[in-house]
Structures are given as C-alpha cells and as structure tokens.
Design an enzyme around this catalytic site. Sequence first.
Site, short mmCIF file in Angstrom:
data_model
loop_
_atom_site.label_atom_id
_atom_site.label_comp_id
_atom_site.label_asym_id
_atom_site.label_seq_id
_atom_site.Cartn_x
_atom_site.Cartn_y
_atom_site.Cartn_z
N LEU A 81 27.03 98.92 36.51
CA LEU A 81 27.12 98.35 37.85
C LEU A 81 28.50 98.45 38.44
O LEU A 81 29.52 98.18 37.75
CB LEU A 81 26.68 96.79 38.16
CG LEU A 81 26.90 96.01 39.28
CD1 LEU A 81 25.79 96.47 40.04
CD2 LEU A 81 27.02 94.52 39.00
N LYS B 159 38.77 91.21 57.73
CA LYS B 159 39.88 91.59 58.42
C LYS B 159 40.15 90.34 59.34
O LYS B 159 41.16 90.07 59.73
CB LYS B 159 39.73 92.80 59.45
CG LYS B 159 40.33 93.99 58.72
CD LYS B 159 41.63 94.42 59.07
CE LYS B 159 42.28 95.40 58.19
NZ LYS B 159 43.81 95.26 58.10
N ASP C 196 28.14 83.68 52.69
CA ASP C 196 28.38 82.73 53.75
C ASP C 196 28.28 81.25 53.34
O ASP C 196 26.95 81.04 52.72
CB ASP C 196 27.99 83.11 54.98
CG ASP C 196 28.36 82.43 56.36
OD1 ASP C 196 29.73 81.74 55.98
OD2 ASP C 196 28.05 82.68 57.47
N HIS D 186 34.76 77.85 48.10
CA HIS D 186 35.26 78.88 47.81
C HIS D 186 35.24 79.05 46.35
O HIS D 186 34.85 79.97 45.67
CB HIS D 186 36.41 79.30 48.43
CG HIS D 186 36.61 79.48 49.87
ND1 HIS D 186 35.74 80.01 50.73
CD2 HIS D 186 37.43 79.02 51.01
CE1 HIS D 186 35.77 80.03 52.00
NE2 HIS D 186 36.75 79.27 52.06
N ARG E 249 30.68 74.98 54.59
CA ARG E 249 29.81 73.98 54.90
C ARG E 249 29.25 73.29 53.46
O ARG E 249 28.92 72.17 53.51
CB ARG E 249 28.58 74.52 55.52
CG ARG E 249 28.69 74.76 57.14
CD ARG E 249 27.67 75.70 57.78
NE ARG E 249 28.10 76.97 57.64
CZ ARG E 249 27.31 77.94 57.63
NH1 ARG E 249 25.86 77.95 58.21
NH2 ARG E 249 27.75 79.29 57.60
C1 FPP Z 1 32.54 82.66 54.23
O1 FPP Z 1 32.20 81.13 54.01
C2 FPP Z 1 33.12 83.07 52.89
C3 FPP Z 1 34.28 83.51 52.84
C4 FPP Z 1 35.15 83.88 53.80
C5 FPP Z 1 34.97 83.88 51.45
C6 FPP Z 1 33.99 84.27 50.27
C7 FPP Z 1 34.45 84.06 49.14
C8 FPP Z 1 34.05 83.88 47.80
C9 FPP Z 1 32.45 83.51 47.91
C10 FPP Z 1 34.88 83.36 46.72
C11 FPP Z 1 34.48 84.66 45.69
C12 FPP Z 1 35.63 85.70 45.77
C13 FPP Z 1 35.88 86.60 44.66
C14 FPP Z 1 36.98 87.60 45.28
C15 FPP Z 1 35.45 86.40 43.48
P1 FPP Z 1 32.84 80.43 54.96
O2 FPP Z 1 33.92 79.79 54.62
O3 FPP Z 1 32.84 81.11 56.28
O4 FPP Z 1 31.69 79.17 55.10
P2 FPP Z 1 31.18 78.37 56.39
O5 FPP Z 1 30.49 79.14 57.46
O6 FPP Z 1 30.39 77.28 55.95
O7 FPP Z 1 32.58 77.91 56.96
#
Ligand code: FPP
Length: 254
Positions: free
Chosen positions: A145, A80, A34, A51, A38
Amino acid sequence: MIKLPFFNRKRRIDLQPSTLKLENIPGHVAIIMDGNGRWAKKRGLPRIAGHKEGMTTVRRIVKAANRIDVKVLTLYAFSKENWKRPQAEVDFLMKLPKEFLTTYLPELIEENVKVQTIGDFEGLPSFTKEAIREAMEQTKHNDGLILNFALNYGGRYELVHAVQSMMKDISDKKLQMEDIDETCISRYLYTEKLADPDLIIRTSGEHRLSNFLLWQSAYSELWFTEVLWPDFDELLFEQAVSDFQNRKRRYGGI
Ligand code: FPP
C-alpha cells in the site's frame, strides 16, 4: 502538556469476518478525515483530543486498506487553509505526522507500506519534514500500500504550482505548448505518478470536497457518512468499498 484520555474502542472487525468481495477493489481511495473537533467537543475535551484519537483511526484504516489490497490510500491530514486555525491546534497537527510515523514506522515497514506525501512540502516545519523524509527513506523499497499523506495541500494551489512549473519548463525549452494535454497536466501535479482516486470518502456529514484533489476527482465515486473520523472504523471502510463495487462508472458514456 495536556494529558489525553485513551479510548479503547472495540475492534469490530476482529469480531466479524469480512464479507467484502475481493474483486473490483478501488485502486486508489482518498479520505477527507473530518469531525475530529466535534468528536472531542461532544466529550467535553479539547479539539486536539479529537485529532489524537483520529490518529488511531488512521492506523486502523491503513491496515484495513492494505488487507483488501487497495494500492493507494490518500489521507487529507492538513490543508493549505488549516493554517487559519488557532496556533496551538496548528502546532499539534504539525506534530502528528512525526508522532504517527515514529510510533508506527516499524509496523508500516512490517506491513510493506510505502509512505509518501502530496502538498507544499517545503512549507512544513523542519521536524515534520524530517519525520516524513525518514519514513519515506525507510519505506521506499516497499511495494505494498502507498500511504499518501496530503499535508499542507490545496487543490487550487496544486494547479497554480503546476501551471508555474509548466511555464518554467516552456521557457527552459523542456516543454512545448503543443504537448500540453490532460496527461501532461496530470504529470505536473503532486499526484504525478498516482492514478486518480476511484473512491473519495468524507466523514462527519459534510458533503463537499474542500479543495481536495480537484483535478483528480473528475470521475471519482464519492461516499459520505455522518460518522465522525475518530469513530470511523474498518467495517465502515469496507461498507464504502462495497458500495463502490455496486456503482456503475460510465465516465460520460452510456
Ligand atoms: C478535520 O477535522 C481534521 C483535520 C483538519 C486533521 C486531520 C488529522 C488527523 C485525522 C490526525 C491524523 C494525522 C496524521 C498525520 C497521522 P476538524 O478538526 O475540522 O473537525 P470538526 O469539523 O469537527 O471541527
């Protein structure tokens, strides 16, 4: 197409030898990655830049987990509920597994990593499914792994899906009501053959499970950090494992 900057982060792990004890390593580590949005916002960048950078953290943590002999690493990559995000962000997130697997598949193969997923696979776009199928096929004989991406995953959805499958098997006479116990339910979940997570890590300062591995987390140790996922690194990962090693797990006993 937005051109994203490349962040060259110092690899702290290379500068400092690991002091982690190599006994009592958690067999299954699951991570709620997460804070990407931010992280980007703090830099005046679009959310997708977070991301993208988060993807490079995935690569680092896969290597770190493999190095200390973690057996399963489950990463919450798309829930989801994430479909509710703006379409452009969803589209970007759906392309990430393909980008990650196309870029790093040779490295994953070399490191004996086996790629798997949990979640509603059929609900993913075909290009995402194809990339995953290809990675699963090419890594299916690897016995290092297990890199398990939770994609289009929701814990409650998983339980609904499991109940529906059990009901179908009962009606097809493949399952008897008397045989339903905890082990049986576990077998109907996406995590079917995997042990429950020993350690669940969540980055970015939020202290909740957000519909992640609801059944499987019954006795998981939880570890939280304020650090945003793109800034998470090998040393923090080892810190989480080291803290896990010092926890007393009693499973309701004394
Ligand atoms: C949450 O942060 C993150 C996600 C919903 C996406 C997670 C994806 C990755 C870490 C990229 C890697 C993925 C792969 C398949 C290699 P947020 O966007 O909710 O952050 P925020 O809470 O700061 O808005």
